[in-house]
Design a protein around this motif. Structure first.
Motif, PDB file in Angstrom:
ATOM      1  N   ARG A  73       5.325 -36.529  -5.325  1.00 34.28           N
ATOM      2  CA  ARG A  73       4.304 -35.675  -4.700  1.00 34.28           C
ATOM      3  C   ARG A  73       3.695 -36.357  -3.478  1.00 34.28           C
ATOM      4  NH1 ARG A  73       2.414 -31.626  -3.038  1.00 34.28           N
ATOM      5  NH2 ARG A  73       1.150 -30.083  -4.113  1.00 34.28           N
ATOM      6  N   ASP A  74       4.186 -37.535  -3.134  1.00 34.21           N
ATOM      7  CA  ASP A  74       3.640 -38.296  -2.007  1.00 34.21           C
ATOM      8  C   ASP A  74       4.166 -37.736  -0.686  1.00 34.21           C
ATOM      9  OD1 ASP A  74       2.689 -40.108  -0.201  1.00 34.21           O
ATOM     10  OD2 ASP A  74       3.635 -41.867  -1.113  1.00 34.21           O
ATOM     11  N   SER A  75       3.323 -37.011   0.040  1.00 33.69           N
ATOM     12  CA  SER A  75       3.749 -36.350   1.274  1.00 33.69           C
ATOM     13  C   SER A  75       4.040 -37.338   2.403  1.00 33.69           C
ATOM     14  CB  SER A  75       2.674 -35.360   1.735  1.00 33.69           C
ATOM     15  OG  SER A  75       1.453 -36.030   2.021  1.00 33.69           O
ATOM     16  N   HIS A  76       3.601 -38.597   2.265  1.00 35.04           N
ATOM     17  CA  HIS A  76       3.882 -39.582   3.307  1.00 35.04           C
ATOM     18  C   HIS A  76       5.380 -39.867   3.423  1.00 35.04           C
ATOM     19  CE1 HIS A  76      -0.423 -40.442   2.457  1.00 35.04           C
ATOM     20  NE2 HIS A  76      -0.461 -40.672   3.746  1.00 35.04           N
ATOM     21  N   LEU A  77       6.151 -39.500   2.405  1.00 33.80           N
ATOM     22  CA  LEU A  77       7.583 -39.755   2.402  1.00 33.80           C
ATOM     23  C   LEU A  77       8.360 -38.814   3.323  1.00 33.80           C
ATOM     24  CD1 LEU A  77       8.078 -40.119  -1.466  1.00 33.80           C
ATOM     25  CD2 LEU A  77       8.112 -41.981   0.212  1.00 33.80           C
ATOM     26  N   TRP A  78       7.735 -37.753   3.794  1.00 32.12           N
ATOM     27  CA  TRP A  78       8.455 -36.704   4.503  1.00 32.12           C
ATOM     28  C   TRP A  78       9.123 -37.233   5.767  1.00 32.12           C
ATOM     29  CZ3 TRP A  78       6.015 -31.603   6.739  1.00 32.12           C
ATOM     30  CH2 TRP A  78       7.012 -30.619   6.850  1.00 32.12           C
ATOM     31  N   ASN A  79      10.409 -36.970   5.911  1.00 33.97           N
ATOM     32  CA  ASN A  79      11.149 -37.443   7.073  1.00 33.97           C
ATOM     33  C   ASN A  79      10.975 -36.559   8.305  1.00 33.97           C
ATOM     34  OD1 ASN A  79      12.771 -35.198   6.417  1.00 33.97           O
ATOM     35  ND2 ASN A  79      14.294 -36.473   5.339  1.00 33.97           N
ATOM     36  N   GLN A  80      10.179 -35.507   8.195  1.00 32.46           N
ATOM     37  CA  GLN A  80       9.966 -34.596   9.323  1.00 32.46           C
ATOM     38  C   GLN A  80       8.626 -34.792  10.023  1.00 32.46           C
ATOM     39  OE1 GLN A  80      12.363 -32.334  10.520  1.00 32.46           O
ATOM     40  NE2 GLN A  80      13.617 -33.535   9.094  1.00 32.46           N
ATOM     41  N   TRP A  81       7.819 -35.742   9.587  1.00 36.65           N
ATOM     42  CA  TRP A  81       6.495 -35.897  10.192  1.00 36.65           C
ATOM     43  C   TRP A  81       6.546 -36.106  11.711  1.00 36.65           C
ATOM     44  CZ3 TRP A  81       2.630 -33.738   8.354  1.00 36.65           C
ATOM     45  CH2 TRP A  81       2.270 -33.790   6.999  1.00 36.65           C
ATOM     46  N   PRO A  82       7.534 -36.831  12.249  1.00 38.73           N
ATOM     47  CA  PRO A  82       7.569 -36.989  13.715  1.00 38.73           C
ATOM     48  C   PRO A  82       7.718 -35.671  14.470  1.00 38.73           C
ATOM     49  CG  PRO A  82       8.941 -38.655  12.659  1.00 38.73           C
ATOM     50  CD  PRO A  82       8.543 -37.691  11.583  1.00 38.73           C
ATOM     51  N   ARG A  83       8.202 -34.617  13.803  1.00 39.93           N
ATOM     52  CA  ARG A  83       8.401 -33.326  14.457  1.00 39.93           C
ATOM     53  C   ARG A  83       7.230 -32.367  14.245  1.00 39.93           C
ATOM     54  NH1 ARG A  83      13.617 -30.419  12.691  1.00 39.93           N
ATOM     55  NH2 ARG A  83      12.874 -29.083  14.387  1.00 39.93           N
ATOM     56  N   ILE A  84       6.237 -32.758  13.455  1.00 42.35           N
ATOM     57  CA  ILE A  84       5.154 -31.843  13.085  1.00 42.35           C
ATOM     58  C   ILE A  84       4.009 -31.954  14.093  1.00 42.35           C
ATOM     59  CG2 ILE A  84       3.522 -31.185  11.294  1.00 42.35           C
ATOM     60  CD1 ILE A  84       6.468 -30.730  10.572  1.00 42.35           C
ATOM     61  N   PRO A  85       3.704 -30.869  14.821  1.00 41.66           N
ATOM     62  CA  PRO A  85       2.579 -30.906  15.774  1.00 41.66           C
ATOM     63  C   PRO A  85       1.239 -30.824  15.047  1.00 41.66           C
ATOM     64  CG  PRO A  85       3.564 -28.713  15.744  1.00 41.66           C
ATOM     65  CD  PRO A  85       4.425 -29.578  14.853  1.00 41.66           C
ATOM     66  N   GLU A  86       0.192 -31.200  15.731  1.00 38.20           N
ATOM     67  CA  GLU A  86      -1.143 -31.200  15.125  1.00 38.20           C
ATOM     68  C   GLU A  86      -1.580 -29.809  14.695  1.00 38.20           C
ATOM     69  OE1 GLU A  86      -3.330 -33.507  14.170  1.00 38.20           O
ATOM     70  OE2 GLU A  86      -1.752 -34.973  14.564  1.00 38.20           O
ATOM     71  N   ASP A  87      -1.146 -28.773  15.435  1.00 39.68           N
ATOM     72  CA  ASP A  87      -1.575 -27.415  15.125  1.00 39.68           C
ATOM     73  C   ASP A  87      -0.545 -26.660  14.285  1.00 39.68           C
ATOM     74  OD1 ASP A  87       0.387 -27.228  17.042  1.00 39.68           O
ATOM     75  OD2 ASP A  87      -0.665 -25.755  18.291  1.00 39.68           O
ATOM     76  N   TRP A  88       0.324 -27.381  13.597  1.00 41.75           N
ATOM     77  CA  TRP A  88       1.332 -26.734  12.755  1.00 41.75           C
ATOM     78  C   TRP A  88       0.639 -25.877  11.692  1.00 41.75           C
ATOM     79  CZ3 TRP A  88       4.031 -28.258   7.823  1.00 41.75           C
ATOM     80  CH2 TRP A  88       5.252 -27.587   7.680  1.00 41.75           C
ATOM     81  N   PRO A  89       1.034 -24.605  11.543  1.00 38.96           N
ATOM     82  CA  PRO A  89       0.276 -23.692  10.673  1.00 38.96           C
ATOM     83  C   PRO A  89       0.235 -24.075   9.199  1.00 38.96           C
ATOM     84  CG  PRO A  89       2.323 -22.673  11.443  1.00 38.96           C
ATOM     85  CD  PRO A  89       2.130 -23.913  12.242  1.00 38.96           C
ATOM     86  N   LEU A  90       1.214 -24.850   8.724  1.00 33.74           N
ATOM     87  CA  LEU A  90       1.228 -25.220   7.312  1.00 33.74           C
ATOM     88  C   LEU A  90       0.607 -26.585   7.045  1.00 33.74           C
ATOM     89  CD1 LEU A  90       4.733 -23.993   6.074  1.00 33.74           C
ATOM     90  CD2 LEU A  90       2.557 -22.775   6.117  1.00 33.74           C
ATOM     91  N   LYS A  91       0.064 -27.214   8.093  1.00 36.05           N
ATOM     92  CA  LYS A  91      -0.476 -28.559   7.900  1.00 36.05           C
ATOM     93  C   LYS A  91      -1.641 -28.612   6.904  1.00 36.05           C
ATOM     94  CE  LYS A  91      -1.114 -32.889  10.282  1.00 36.05           C
ATOM     95  NZ  LYS A  91      -1.226 -33.625  11.549  1.00 36.05           N
ATOM     96  N   PRO A  92      -2.498 -27.575   6.831  1.00 37.64           N
ATOM     97  CA  PRO A  92      -3.535 -27.625   5.791  1.00 37.64           C
ATOM     98  C   PRO A  92      -2.950 -27.647   4.387  1.00 37.64           C
ATOM     99  CG  PRO A  92      -4.110 -26.020   7.475  1.00 37.64           C
ATOM    100  CD  PRO A  92      -2.700 -26.436   7.762  1.00 37.64           C
ATOM    101  N   MET A  93      -1.729 -27.118   4.214  1.00 37.93           N
ATOM    102  CA  MET A  93      -1.088 -27.072   2.906  1.00 37.93           C
ATOM    103  C   MET A  93      -0.232 -28.305   2.649  1.00 37.93           C
ATOM    104  SD  MET A  93       1.656 -24.230   1.537  1.00 37.93           S
ATOM    105  CE  MET A  93       0.617 -22.911   2.160  1.00 37.93           C
ATOM    106  N   ILE A  94       0.410 -28.811   3.703  1.00 41.48           N
ATOM    107  CA  ILE A  94       1.292 -29.976   3.590  1.00 41.48           C
ATOM    108  C   ILE A  94       0.761 -31.038   4.542  1.00 41.48           C
ATOM    109  CG2 ILE A  94       3.661 -30.822   3.696  1.00 41.48           C
ATOM    110  CD1 ILE A  94       4.603 -27.903   3.580  1.00 41.48           C
ATOM    111  N   SER A  95      -0.130 -31.851   4.067  1.00 38.22           N
ATOM    112  CA  SER A  95      -0.804 -32.801   4.948  1.00 38.22           C
ATOM    113  C   SER A  95      -0.457 -34.229   4.574  1.00 38.22           C
ATOM    114  CB  SER A  95      -2.326 -32.598   4.884  1.00 38.22           C
ATOM    115  OG  SER A  95      -2.994 -33.583   5.640  1.00 38.22           O
ATOM    116  N   ASP A  96      -0.495 -35.120   5.562  1.00 35.67           N
ATOM    117  CA  ASP A  96      -0.300 -36.541   5.284  1.00 35.67           C
ATOM    118  C   ASP A  96      -1.639 -37.245   5.064  1.00 35.67           C
ATOM    119  OD1 ASP A  96      -1.211 -36.316   7.853  1.00 35.67           O
ATOM    120  OD2 ASP A  96       0.228 -37.714   8.745  1.00 35.67           O
ATOM    121  N   ASP A  97      -2.696 -36.466   4.946  1.00 33.82           N
ATOM    122  CA  ASP A  97      -4.031 -37.034   4.730  1.00 33.82           C
ATOM    123  C   ASP A  97      -4.780 -36.167   3.726  1.00 33.82           C
ATOM    124  OD1 ASP A  97      -6.350 -38.514   4.902  1.00 33.82           O
ATOM    125  OD2 ASP A  97      -7.079 -37.439   6.673  1.00 33.82           O
ATOM    126  N   GLN A  98      -4.376 -36.259   2.465  1.00 33.89           N
ATOM    127  CA  GLN A  98      -4.941 -35.418   1.407  1.00 33.89           C
ATOM    128  C   GLN A  98      -5.432 -36.297   0.263  1.00 33.89           C
ATOM    129  OE1 GLN A  98      -5.467 -32.200   1.140  1.00 33.89           O
ATOM    130  NE2 GLN A  98      -4.134 -31.119   2.550  1.00 33.89           N
TER     131      GLN A  98
END
Length: 416
Positions: A73-98
């Protein structure tokens, strides 16, 4: 069945777009199509052509949720974080700071989950039912003399958060504003941020007040726990619990009432039959579950699932609705009879919805439906069933409205 592609190439390999309106219009047929084309695990794309996997196989989802070491469940593992912009619409649901229970892992998650479960389990079930009845009557009093209302806006979306606020330790005077803020936050739009801020500020104020003056409520029990969690962590978890408990329970109420008002099998319950209410609620969790797809889990190393090669750091989205409709567990339709609760609507494994929270949601939803049918026994749809529309979301499935009519009745005014 097609061979599973690597997730990084998913966007160009017939991957399913998770924003497709088919998730709203006909998810049953969509999952059938996905299963036919891809099998139990399918490549999907999230907004911005971000690749991920959708797990729709019952057995595969069970395997995934039973192995938190391999599927974390550790979202820090995600290999796509470099592609995720700050205003990505799903960031409140899939965050690296939760810093909440949602993304805590390992032994600390077990302790944190135990703290929450113990605090919820200590709630008196008779008191919970009484609180729900009181708030339900208050809401019904506001429209019972009119002869018509939208059950979603005036009832289903108003009740769960009122009950949760009471259980958490908020005074009754805080309830209406919390309802407004929660629904503003859920619905999005210009008031969403203000709603989020109101919820956050209110919860932090509650935690501070209960730290100084404990009571017999969920917040006080969590703060009194000796597991070593800070006030900040308790506040974060209370916010998660309120949001996670409100919308799915509201949708459970709405989806169950829709079924009872449109299916002749449940006609008897409209004159007060209690057994049919439980049957309708159980069927909804199999066929029309509020929580459809949940993000997610992240692979800790390269592995295989459902014949697909999953790379380390890949995101897997849990399709609870897809798994519930898996023909491997639906061979004869018997899952809908006898109170079978092998559905995955509350998740599975260490990160499932805690059992006491499930029981609270069931009590609130069932009591809400029973009180409504007791008060308005001749309630009926005010529009043809085919005109009812769903919220355009692949994550939570619920009605946008449920117009009904009934014989006007006097308000109780607190007298039951």
């Amino acid at each position: 069945m097609t061979q599973c592609p690597h997730a990084a190439a998913a966007a160009g390999s017939g991957a399913v777009d998770l924003s497709s309106p088919r998730f709203q219009a006909d998810p049953v047929e969509l999952y059938r199509s996905i299963r036919r084309d891809h099998g139990a695990v399918a490549p999907i794309v999230l907004p911005g052509d971000i690749p991920a996997w959708l797990v729709i196989g019952y057995r595969e989802l069970h395997q995934l949720t039973s192995d938190p070491v391999l599927f974390s469940r550790d979202s820090h593992l995600w290999n796509q974080w470099p592609r995720i912009p700050e205003d990505w619409p799903l960031k409140p649901m899939i965050s690296d700071d939760q810093p909440s229970i949602l993304y805590t892992v390992g032994e600390r998650h077990s302790r944190r989950s135990g703290m929450i479960s113990s605090a919820l389990e200590a709630e008196d079930p008779f008191g919970l039912k009484e609180h729900t009845e009181i708030f339900a009557d208050e809401l019904i009093d506001a429209f019972c003399t009119a002869g018509t209302t939208d059950i979603i806006a005036s009832y289903a979306m108003m009740l769960p958060v009122r009950v949760l606020a009471k259980l958490f330790g908020f005074g009754d005077d805080k309830g209406p504003a919390l309802v407004t803020a929660m629904n503003d936050m859920i619905n999005g739009g210009p008031d969403a941020l203000a709603g989020q801020r109101h919820i956050g500020a209110s919860v932090y104020q509650l935690v501070a007040a209960r730290s100084a003056d404990p009571g017999d409520d969920v917040a006080s029990r969590m703060l009194a726990d000796t597991s070593g969690f800070t006030d900040e962590e308790v506040a974060r978890d209370l916010m998660v619990m309120m949001a996670a408990g409100h919308q799915p329970t509201a949708d459970w109420i709405g989806n169950s009432l829709r079924l009872m008002l449109t299916d002749d099998r449940f006609a008897a319950s409209l004159s007060g039959g209690r057994h049919s209410v439980a049957e309708a609620m159980n069927e909804v969790l199999w066929e029309d579950t509020p929580s459809q797809n949940i993000a997610g889990r992240w692979a800790t190393r390269d592995t295989h699932l459902g014949g697909c090669h999953i790379k380390a750091g890949d995101l897997l989205v849990l399709s609870l609705a897809g798994a519930n409709s898996d023909p491997q567990v639906r061979t004869d339709g018997s899952v809908l009879t006898g109170g079978n609760n092998a559905f995955l609507s509350f998740g599975h494994g260490d990160h499932r919805c805690p059992f006491p929270a499930q029981e609270i949601a069931e009590t609130v939803a069932r009591t809400a439906i029973e009180v409504l049918l007791d008060r308005l026994p001749d309630i009926d749809l005010a529009v043809p069933a085919e005109q009812l529309t769903r919220r355009p979301s692949p994550w939570l499935r619920g009605l946008t409205d449920l117009p009904v009519r009934f014989t006007p009745t006097p308000a109780l005014g607190g007298q039951r």
